[in-house]
Design a protein around this motif. Structure first.
Motif, mmCIF file in Angstrom:
data_model
loop_
_atom_site.group_PDB
_atom_site.id
_atom_site.type_symbol
_atom_site.label_atom_id
_atom_site.label_comp_id
_atom_site.label_asym_id
_atom_site.label_seq_id
_atom_site.Cartn_x
_atom_site.Cartn_y
_atom_site.Cartn_z
ATOM 1 N N SER A 299 -3.047 7.952 16.748
ATOM 2 C CA SER A 299 -3.242 9.399 16.889
ATOM 3 C C SER A 299 -3.246 10.136 15.555
ATOM 4 C CB SER A 299 -2.151 9.986 17.790
ATOM 5 O OG SER A 299 -0.857 9.728 17.243
ATOM 6 N N HIS A 300 -3.086 9.395 14.456
ATOM 7 C CA HIS A 300 -3.066 10.007 13.115
ATOM 8 C C HIS A 300 -4.210 9.395 12.309
ATOM 9 C CE1 HIS A 300 0.875 11.748 14.016
ATOM 10 N NE2 HIS A 300 1.202 10.570 14.521
ATOM 11 N N ARG A 301 -5.357 10.053 12.339
ATOM 12 C CA ARG A 301 -6.556 9.458 11.757
ATOM 13 C C ARG A 301 -6.388 9.154 10.275
ATOM 14 N NH1 ARG A 301 -12.144 12.309 13.069
ATOM 15 N NH2 ARG A 301 -11.425 11.588 15.126
ATOM 16 N N ARG A 302 -5.811 10.087 9.527
ATOM 17 C CA ARG A 302 -5.686 9.870 8.081
ATOM 18 C C ARG A 302 -4.742 8.694 7.790
ATOM 19 N NH1 ARG A 302 -4.444 15.066 4.558
ATOM 20 N NH2 ARG A 302 -6.469 15.548 5.505
ATOM 21 N N SER A 303 -3.624 8.660 8.477
ATOM 22 C CA SER A 303 -2.681 7.559 8.262
ATOM 23 C C SER A 303 -3.256 6.234 8.742
ATOM 24 C CB SER A 303 -1.361 7.845 8.986
ATOM 25 O OG SER A 303 -0.725 8.983 8.447
ATOM 26 N N LEU A 304 -4.027 6.290 9.836
ATOM 27 C CA LEU A 304 -4.654 5.073 10.353
ATOM 28 C C LEU A 304 -5.649 4.522 9.342
ATOM 29 C CD1 LEU A 304 -5.033 3.116 12.717
ATOM 30 C CD2 LEU A 304 -6.793 4.665 13.604
ATOM 31 N N THR A 305 -6.390 5.409 8.707
ATOM 32 C CA THR A 305 -7.343 4.969 7.679
ATOM 33 C C THR A 305 -6.624 4.323 6.507
ATOM 34 O OG1 THR A 305 -8.878 6.735 8.288
ATOM 35 C CG2 THR A 305 -9.180 5.716 6.128
ATOM 36 N N ALA A 306 -5.522 4.958 6.085
ATOM 37 C CA ALA A 306 -4.755 4.400 4.975
ATOM 38 C C ALA A 306 -4.188 3.031 5.326
ATOM 39 C CB ALA A 306 -3.628 5.353 4.588
ATOM 40 N N ALA A 307 -3.682 2.892 6.539
ATOM 41 C CA ALA A 307 -3.134 1.603 6.969
ATOM 42 C C ALA A 307 -4.227 0.538 7.027
ATOM 43 C CB ALA A 307 -2.463 1.748 8.328
ATOM 44 N N ALA A 308 -5.406 0.923 7.497
ATOM 45 C CA ALA A 308 -6.516 -0.027 7.551
ATOM 46 C C ALA A 308 -6.911 -0.489 6.152
ATOM 47 C CB ALA A 308 -7.708 0.606 8.261
ATOM 48 N N LEU A 309 -6.868 0.441 5.195
ATOM 49 C CA LEU A 309 -7.170 0.061 3.811
ATOM 50 C C LEU A 309 -6.122 -0.892 3.265
ATOM 51 C CD1 LEU A 309 -8.389 3.473 2.325
ATOM 52 C CD2 LEU A 309 -9.765 1.437 2.796
ATOM 53 N N LEU A 310 -4.841 -0.615 3.545
ATOM 54 C CA LEU A 310 -3.786 -1.529 3.115
ATOM 55 C C LEU A 310 -3.965 -2.911 3.731
ATOM 56 C CD1 LEU A 310 -0.557 0.684 3.307
ATOM 57 C CD2 LEU A 310 -1.750 -0.096 1.250
ATOM 58 N N LEU A 311 -4.428 -2.939 4.950
ATOM 59 C CA LEU A 311 -4.620 -4.202 5.641
ATOM 60 C C LEU A 311 -5.801 -4.984 5.079
ATOM 61 C CD1 LEU A 311 -4.041 -6.146 8.015
ATOM 62 C CD2 LEU A 311 -5.454 -4.660 9.444
ATOM 63 N N LEU A 312 -6.901 -4.299 4.801
ATOM 64 C CA LEU A 312 -8.134 -4.983 4.432
ATOM 65 C C LEU A 312 -8.300 -5.212 2.936
ATOM 66 C CD1 LEU A 312 -10.621 -3.140 6.825
ATOM 67 C CD2 LEU A 312 -9.657 -5.429 7.105
ATOM 68 N N ALA A 313 -7.710 -4.342 2.103
ATOM 69 C CA ALA A 313 -7.971 -4.397 0.668
ATOM 70 C C ALA A 313 -7.688 -5.760 0.041
ATOM 71 C CB ALA A 313 -7.177 -3.303 -0.044
ATOM 72 N N PRO A 314 -6.524 -6.380 0.297
ATOM 73 C CA PRO A 314 -6.275 -7.688 -0.337
ATOM 74 C C PRO A 314 -7.293 -8.751 0.057
ATOM 75 C CG PRO A 314 -4.240 -6.784 0.578
ATOM 76 C CD PRO A 314 -5.361 -5.951 1.106
ATOM 77 N N TRP A 315 -7.717 -8.732 1.313
ATOM 78 C CA TRP A 315 -8.648 -9.750 1.794
ATOM 79 C C TRP A 315 -10.035 -9.552 1.197
ATOM 80 C CZ3 TRP A 315 -6.321 -13.401 4.919
ATOM 81 C CH2 TRP A 315 -5.046 -13.054 5.389
ATOM 82 N N LEU A 316 -10.456 -8.299 1.077
ATOM 83 C CA LEU A 316 -11.755 -8.034 0.468
ATOM 84 C C LEU A 316 -11.747 -8.370 -1.017
ATOM 85 C CD1 LEU A 316 -12.637 -4.629 2.193
ATOM 86 C CD2 LEU A 316 -13.580 -6.899 2.715
ATOM 87 N N ALA A 317 -10.657 -7.978 -1.718
ATOM 88 C CA ALA A 317 -10.556 -8.281 -3.147
ATOM 89 C C ALA A 317 -10.544 -9.785 -3.382
ATOM 90 C CB ALA A 317 -9.290 -7.639 -3.719
ATOM 91 N N ALA A 318 -9.822 -10.510 -2.537
ATOM 92 C CA ALA A 318 -9.747 -11.967 -2.697
ATOM 93 C C ALA A 318 -11.108 -12.617 -2.513
ATOM 94 C CB ALA A 318 -8.740 -12.543 -1.708
ATOM 95 N N GLN A 319 -11.895 -12.110 -1.562
ATOM 96 C CA GLN A 319 -13.220 -12.674 -1.346
ATOM 97 C C GLN A 319 -14.143 -12.410 -2.531
ATOM 98 O OE1 GLN A 319 -14.128 -14.775 1.250
ATOM 99 N NE2 GLN A 319 -11.884 -14.659 1.352
ATOM 100 N N LEU A 320 -14.015 -11.239 -3.137
ATOM 101 C CA LEU A 320 -14.830 -10.924 -4.311
ATOM 102 C C LEU A 320 -14.462 -11.799 -5.506
ATOM 103 C CD1 LEU A 320 -14.884 -7.014 -4.101
ATOM 104 C CD2 LEU A 320 -16.772 -8.588 -3.609
ATOM 105 N N LEU A 321 -13.187 -12.192 -5.571
ATOM 106 C CA LEU A 321 -12.716 -12.992 -6.703
ATOM 107 C C LEU A 321 -12.771 -14.489 -6.442
ATOM 108 C CD1 LEU A 321 -9.539 -10.882 -7.594
ATOM 109 C CD2 LEU A 321 -11.714 -10.922 -8.833
ATOM 110 N N GLN A 322 -13.041 -14.879 -5.208
ATOM 111 C CA GLN A 322 -13.026 -16.290 -4.837
ATOM 112 C C GLN A 322 -13.999 -17.098 -5.699
ATOM 113 O OE1 GLN A 322 -11.029 -17.291 -2.182
ATOM 114 N NE2 GLN A 322 -11.425 -19.422 -2.659
ATOM 115 N N GLY A 323 -13.490 -18.165 -6.316
ATOM 116 C CA GLY A 323 -14.338 -19.052 -7.097
ATOM 117 C C GLY A 323 -14.689 -18.548 -8.477
#
Length: 513
Positions: free
Chosen positions: A190-214
């Motif tokens: 029910s908190h769109r701004r906080s939900l967006t921030a949480a989604a970024l916290l969740l996804l950021a490490p995985w996206l960064a790791a994929q960009l750096l993979q290899g």
């Protein structure tokens, strides 16, 4: 769900099960998603407990982690240490109960100081920071026990690309962050701004790791070097038997004389089971043979030196042939290489009187080994499991070398866990790793942490392969863990400040009883 989130023995039992999942996330099982599941269950299980209840819940999680993941301790004490099955079991349980406290204290601190149930984002960040702090503290306190770190689960997982950037603990931090953020998503719908921030916290490490993979953080510093790593497979019951010493020396001599011509010949930890002073003639003859082949011979050997007018013994490595250097082991295994409170413990059982359990600690800042014109960072057995210690030596090196005698683990999962840690050190450093062991796992590991050559365990043999000297530093070797330490310190300070500012009551007053 109520069993997990509320106090009582069902929740504590589930916490122990959640801790045991750590073992399945690591080698040899490598079911890496279970790392996130384990952390998520731990996080949810603490969220509504008082500090005292969280202390017990954290201890149960730690007990499950080490009971499942360090079963090889029983093998070492009973099979090779001479203790009865009952005594070995009691000693193992005592050890597990003690190291489980490493999880109890952070759980108490989080419930007492950092948790903010009305602020899920702060909650998430505080949990991740405290988890990373717990792992770092566990690798330092009382010489440390840096085993079963959660980040090892990602060696073959999606977050592996973060290891050269910030080391193993950055991977562990990212796992804890993702687990807590995932748990908090339903609370933020029910908190769109906080939900967006949480989604970024969740996804950021995985996206960064994929960009750096290899990504290649380091570059070749010379032509490939050929390697012959010898595996003698000497039974532990014979290792220090005076009647078997000549047979062991003959075995390694004959394997070396029959081996192909290579640049490096590597023998495992204490492959020479006599003092270096007594083995100089033997090693000198083999050194001449290596020199005629333009090879360097590197072997583990006990070393005696005079220190402060006292005769001290060290677990060491020496180089002969086309190379030079001696290294004295710095990180000793408690009870295996030295006995704490030895005045009280020696004589109680054979395990405390093992012939190699009176080694001294080598000095810091020793020069690296030199072979074929390259600098080699040496690690003896247990030393390779210390991320920061290994990084300090790796930053000065062209190649990494670890020698070990994992026969102590028997046929347990211990040798495969140990191998996984060596693979992570190679990935963090962006360097080739040579691993020579008595009974397995003998392997060559490339700068991406991948095994390129490997010998079957519990066989006598010679592993051949090539390694490439590497130059340059990964961000982790350059900065070490200081950026992560700074980030965690900022999170701690921010969480404490916000909690005080909000005037939140202590969890003990609001916990669900």
């Amino acid at each position: 769900m109520r069993w997990i989130t509320h106090p009582g023995w069902p929740g504590n039992l589930l916490a122990a099960v959640a801790g045991a999942l750590t073992t399945l996330a690591l080698a040899p099982f490598n079911i890496w998603p279970l790392a996130v599941v384990s952390l998520a269950l731990f996080y949810v299980g603490l969220r509504h407990l008082s500090p005292r209840q969280a202390l017990l819940r954290g201890w149960c999680y730690g007990f499950g982690t080490f009971a499942a993941g360090t079963s090889w301790i029983y093998v070492s004490i009973h099979t090779y240490g001479g203790a009865s099955a009952l005594l070995a079991g009691l000693l193992m349980l005592g050890f597990i109960a003690g190291v489980a406290l490493f999880f109890a204290l952070p759980a108490w601190l989080w419930a007492r100081l950092l948790r903010r149930n009305e602020a899920p984002l702060a909650d998430t960040l505080g949990f991740a920071a405290l988890w990373a702090g717990q792992e770092a503290f566990r690798g330092w306190f009382l010489t440390g026990f840096p085993w079963l770190y959660m980040g090892y689960s990602q060696l073959d997982g999606p977050l592996a690309g973060l290891a050269p950037l910030g080391g193993l603990w950055l991977v562990s931090f990212s796992l804890a962050l993702s687990a807590a953020a995932l748990c908090n998503l339903p609370r933020l719908r029910s908190h769109r701004r906080s939900l967006t921030a949480a989604a970024l916290l969740l996804l950021a490490p995985w996206l960064a790791a994929q960009l750096l993979q290899g990504r290649a953080w380091t570059q070749p510093a010379g032509k490939p070097l050929t390697v012959a790593a010898l595996q003698g497979n000497i039974a532990q019951s014979l290792k220090w038997d005076p009647a078997q010493i000549d047979a062991q020396l003959e075995l390694y001599r004959d394997l070396t004389l029959r081996a192909r011509r290579t640049d490096l010949v590597i023998w495992p930890e204490t492959a020479v089971p006599v003092l270096l002073d007594n083995a100089r003639g033997y090693l000198s003859r083999l050194g001449d043979f290596a020199s005629n082949r333009q090879s360097a011979l590197i072997t583990g050997v006990p070393i005696r030196q005079e220190v402060d007018n006292q005769r001290r013994y060290f677990n060491g490595i020496t180089v002969t042939g086309v190379g030079e250097g001696t290294y004295l082991k710095q990180k000793l295994v408690p009870f295996g290489e030295y006995v704490p409170l030895q005045e009280l413990l020696r004589g109680l059982i054979a395990f405390f009187d093992l012939p190699m359990s009176d080694f001294a600690r080598g000095p810091a800042d020793q020069p690296l080994l030199q072979a074929k014109g390259y600098q080699i960072a040496p690690f003896i057995c247990y030393e390779v499991v210390y991320p920061e210690f290994a990084a300090g030596m790796a930053a000065r090196s062209d190649l990494l070398l670890t020698i070990s005698n994992d026969t102590w683990f028997g046929t347990s999962i211990g040798p495969l866990q140990h191998l996984q840690m060596a693979q992570m050190r190679a990935l963090e450093a962006g360097r080739w790793m040579i691993r020579a062991t008595n009974s397995g796992v003998t392997a060559l590991i490339d700068p991406q942490g991948r095994i390129t050559e490997r010998l079957p365990s519990f066989e006598v043999g010679v592993m051949y392969g090539e390694v490439v000297p590497m130059a340059g530093l990964t961000p982790y070797l350059h900065w070490r863990s200081w950026p992560l330490i700074g980030l965690c310190a900022v999170i701690f300070g921010w969480a404490l400040w916000h909690r005080r500012k909000a005037g939140q009551q202590l969890p003990a007053a609001t916990a669900v009883q």
